[in-house]
Scaffold this motif. Structure first.
Motif, short mmCIF file in Angstrom:
data_model
loop_
_atom_site.label_atom_id
_atom_site.label_comp_id
_atom_site.label_asym_id
_atom_site.label_seq_id
_atom_site.Cartn_x
_atom_site.Cartn_y
_atom_site.Cartn_z
N MET A 1 0.58 -1.58 0.07
CA MET A 1 0.26 0.25 -0.36
C MET A 1 0.72 0.93 0.16
O MET A 1 2.07 1.15 0.42
CB MET A 1 -0.63 0.16 1.44
N ALA A 2 0.62 2.34 -0.46
CA ALA A 2 1.42 3.51 -1.11
C ALA A 2 1.08 4.70 0.16
O ALA A 2 0.48 4.21 1.34
CB ALA A 2 0.46 3.90 -2.26
N ARG A 3 2.73 4.96 0.18
CA ARG A 3 2.45 5.47 2.39
C ARG A 3 1.78 7.20 1.53
O ARG A 3 1.73 7.40 0.54
CB ARG A 3 4.02 5.96 2.31
N GLU A 4 1.06 8.10 2.87
CA GLU A 4 0.82 8.87 3.10
C GLU A 4 1.25 9.44 2.85
O GLU A 4 2.93 9.85 3.31
CB GLU A 4 -0.01 8.71 4.08
N LYS A 5 0.96 10.85 2.38
CA LYS A 5 1.79 12.00 1.64
C LYS A 5 1.36 12.73 3.21
O LYS A 5 0.89 13.27 4.18
CB LYS A 5 1.21 13.27 0.99
N VAL A 6 3.12 13.00 3.62
CA VAL A 6 3.07 13.95 5.20
C VAL A 6 3.09 15.21 4.70
O VAL A 6 3.95 15.71 4.12
CB VAL A 6 4.85 13.80 5.93
N LEU A 7 2.13 15.96 5.69
CA LEU A 7 2.20 17.28 5.97
C LEU A 7 3.04 18.35 6.06
O LEU A 7 3.40 17.38 7.58
CB LEU A 7 0.36 17.66 5.79
N CYS A 8 3.25 19.11 5.91
CA CYS A 8 4.00 20.14 6.90
C CYS A 8 3.54 20.93 7.86
O CYS A 8 3.40 21.25 9.05
CB CYS A 8 4.53 21.77 5.88
N GLY A 9 2.06 20.65 7.50
CA GLY A 9 1.48 21.67 8.90
C GLY A 9 -0.32 21.78 8.57
O GLY A 9 -0.70 21.91 7.91
N LYS A 10 -0.40 22.32 9.98
CA LYS A 10 -1.94 22.75 9.74
C LYS A 10 -1.52 24.17 8.81
O LYS A 10 -3.06 24.77 8.41
CB LYS A 10 -2.22 23.42 11.27
N GLU A 11 -0.53 25.31 8.80
CA GLU A 11 -0.96 26.00 7.99
C GLU A 11 -0.42 25.16 6.31
O GLU A 11 -1.35 26.17 5.33
CB GLU A 11 0.71 27.07 8.32
N GLU A 12 -0.48 23.93 6.09
CA GLU A 12 -0.13 23.80 4.67
C GLU A 12 -1.99 24.09 4.72
O GLU A 12 -3.03 23.71 3.92
CB GLU A 12 0.49 23.19 4.56
N ILE A 13 -2.57 23.38 5.48
CA ILE A 13 -4.08 23.21 5.65
C ILE A 13 -5.41 23.57 5.44
O ILE A 13 -5.95 24.40 3.92
CB ILE A 13 -4.56 22.01 6.22
N ILE A 14 -4.08 25.16 5.99
CA ILE A 14 -5.57 26.05 5.93
C ILE A 14 -4.82 27.37 4.40
O ILE A 14 -6.29 27.91 4.69
CB ILE A 14 -5.14 27.73 7.10
N ARG A 15 -3.74 27.22 4.05
CA ARG A 15 -3.48 27.67 2.72
C ARG A 15 -4.39 27.25 1.50
O ARG A 15 -5.19 28.01 0.74
CB ARG A 15 -2.16 27.46 3.02
N VAL A 16 -4.96 25.85 1.71
CA VAL A 16 -5.82 25.13 0.38
C VAL A 16 -6.81 26.03 1.09
O VAL A 16 -7.49 26.13 -0.46
CB VAL A 16 -5.51 23.90 0.67
N ALA A 17 -7.64 25.75 1.55
CA ALA A 17 -8.33 26.24 2.68
C ALA A 17 -9.49 27.66 2.06
O ALA A 17 -9.86 27.83 1.41
CB ALA A 17 -8.88 26.09 3.79
N VAL A 18 -7.87 28.72 1.92
CA VAL A 18 -8.31 30.34 1.46
C VAL A 18 -8.14 30.27 0.52
O VAL A 18 -9.07 30.64 -0.07
CB VAL A 18 -6.92 30.58 2.28
N GLY A 19 -7.44 29.04 0.30
CA GLY A 19 -7.27 28.91 -1.92
C GLY A 19 -8.64 29.04 -2.48
O GLY A 19 -8.90 28.90 -3.73
N ILE A 20 -9.47 27.62 -1.96
CA ILE A 20 -10.57 27.31 -2.27
C ILE A 20 -11.62 28.57 -2.48
O ILE A 20 -12.46 28.76 -2.63
CB ILE A 20 -10.59 26.11 -1.32
N VAL A 21 -11.71 28.98 -0.60
CA VAL A 21 -12.90 30.02 -0.94
C VAL A 21 -12.25 30.91 -1.86
O VAL A 21 -13.60 32.02 -2.53
CB VAL A 21 -12.55 30.44 0.74
N ASP A 22 -10.84 31.36 -2.18
CA ASP A 22 -10.73 32.90 -2.64
C ASP A 22 -11.34 32.47 -4.04
O ASP A 22 -11.97 33.10 -4.84
CB ASP A 22 -9.19 33.08 -2.77
N LYS A 23 -11.35 31.16 -4.60
CA LYS A 23 -11.92 30.51 -5.77
C LYS A 23 -13.20 30.43 -5.75
O LYS A 23 -14.09 30.54 -7.35
CB LYS A 23 -11.00 29.12 -6.79
N GLU A 24 -13.62 29.40 -4.53
CA GLU A 24 -15.34 29.03 -5.43
C GLU A 24 -15.78 29.46 -4.05
O GLU A 24 -16.97 29.25 -4.22
CB GLU A 24 -14.79 27.53 -5.60
N GLY A 25 -15.68 30.15 -3.44
CA GLY A 25 -16.62 30.23 -2.37
C GLY A 25 -15.98 29.37 -0.70
O GLY A 25 -15.65 28.16 -0.22
N MET A 26 -17.03 29.99 0.92
CA MET A 26 -16.89 29.32 1.95
C MET A 26 -17.81 27.51 1.50
O MET A 26 -16.83 26.86 1.79
CB MET A 26 -16.94 29.81 3.23
#
Length: 118
Positions: A1-26
């Motif tokens: 089974m492929a290993r799960e990608k390791v995230l840099c942290g909560k900041e990376e999740i928030i950065r992606v969430a803000v990007g989604i909000v910027d493009k498509e809304g909350m």
């Protein structure tokens, strides 16, 4: 089974969430959608954030940080001493510009986000 990608942290999740909000809304933000953007499972996201409400709160904070940063940069370019009129005018213009450039995020910051986290 492929290993799960390791995230840099909560900041990376928030950065992606803000990007989604910027493009498509909350309304487009979900744990599943953030996980898809990051290439990880939804459960991996929960290793970094408590729940979707935590993500929304951090998006709100990020939005205010960005807006205040814009205001600060604009105010720092004014020649000293800054009069009340110039100060207020600059702040109002920067808030208006931020709202125009970040409609979805601004709407969340002052409407839905205000109700959720007041």
């Amino acid at each position: 089974m492929a290993r799960e990608k390791v995230l840099c942290g909560k900041e990376e999740i928030i950065r992606v969430a803000v990007g989604i909000v910027d493009k498509e809304g909350m309304e487009a933000v979900s744990v599943r959608r953030i996980a898809k953007e990051l290439g990880v499972s939804s459960m991996t996201i929960y290793n970094y954030v408590e729940n979707l409400s935590d993500v929304k709160k951090r998006v709100l904070i990020s939005g205010f940080d960005r807006m205040y940063g814009c205001i600060y940069r604009a105010l720092s370019t004014l020649p000293a001493p800054v009069g009340k009129r110039d100060f207020c005018r600059t702040m109002a213009l920067e808030i208006f510009r931020f709202a125009q450039d970040n409609r979805s995020l601004f709407g969340f910051m002052f409407y839905e986000g205000r109700r959720l986290f007041h």
